[in-house]
Design an enzyme around this catalytic site. Sequence first.
Site, short mmCIF file in Angstrom:
data_model
loop_
_atom_site.label_atom_id
_atom_site.label_comp_id
_atom_site.label_asym_id
_atom_site.label_seq_id
_atom_site.Cartn_x
_atom_site.Cartn_y
_atom_site.Cartn_z
N HIS A 1 63.57 -16.09 -7.29
CA HIS A 1 62.30 -16.02 -8.01
C HIS A 1 62.12 -17.31 -8.80
CE1 HIS A 1 59.28 -14.80 -10.94
NE2 HIS A 1 58.97 -13.84 -10.12
N GLU B 1 55.33 -17.14 -3.27
CA GLU B 1 54.81 -17.04 -4.64
C GLU B 1 54.54 -18.45 -5.18
OE1 GLU B 1 55.77 -13.06 -6.58
OE2 GLU B 1 57.33 -14.46 -7.17
#
Length: 256
Positions: free
Chosen positions: A93, A165
């Site tokens: 992430h 993302e």
Amino acid sequence: MKTYIVGNWKLNFTVGEASIYLHKILKNLPAYRDVEVVVAPSLLALQPLSLQVDRRKMKLAAQNGFYRDYGAFTGEVSFSQLRGIVDYAIIGHSERRYVFREDDKMIAKKVEAAVRNRITPILCIGETESERAFGETSDVIRDQLMGGLRDVSDDDLDKVIIAYEPVWAISSTKASKLATPDEISEVVKLIKKNLTEIYGAKLADEVPILFGGSVNPSNAGAYLTVPGVNGLLIGGASLILSEFIDIIDTAKRVRS
Ligand code: PEP
């Protein structure tokens, strides 16, 4: 292929609050066969929530994990310890990359360790605002994708999920900082092209690609209909019961 709706709770909720919230989601959620709902609570809440969750309706994900199984690694929790508690793990992430300085080498080891422990890694990749401005998006995507999948063999590619993302679109409140379906589509094509080059088209086609970046009930439908997008990774909106349920319902509607 299923549609994946993954809620990343990040550093929110005490164990008690997480348990109450999970209870509320489960109460409002039918068991959808073609929509895989996953939530990623904090590490501390995973074990108790694993006893509470109804796995026919929802699965659990870790937000992180360590690649070595045991040893002198103070403060870490291994994927071997998470085995049986979670089905998925978010790896790479952008907050892990930029706040905790995780590089592609470490991320690759985590992806490998997750697969080895029968936990599906959700490998997050995405360019920053300045990388996009300097025209570096395709290089960043290729480096993060190939770097993260370095130790994933052909046989294991079907155990991996990719989440695109764009860092600039995460936790955004401004409309100008939301990714457009065209921007997402372009990068999804790039991801598929890179996967195809390494693994061949047949294997590459089986890899689910999720999108994440300020997804909410009003943009979820548009994002889910971008060709090649197989689901969503959601931060902020996954913390709000009505919004999370609404997005799951949208996923169900878009599929039918
Ligand atoms: C995330 O952190 O993965 C994310 C997509 O967050 P948000 O939905 O809040 O942008």
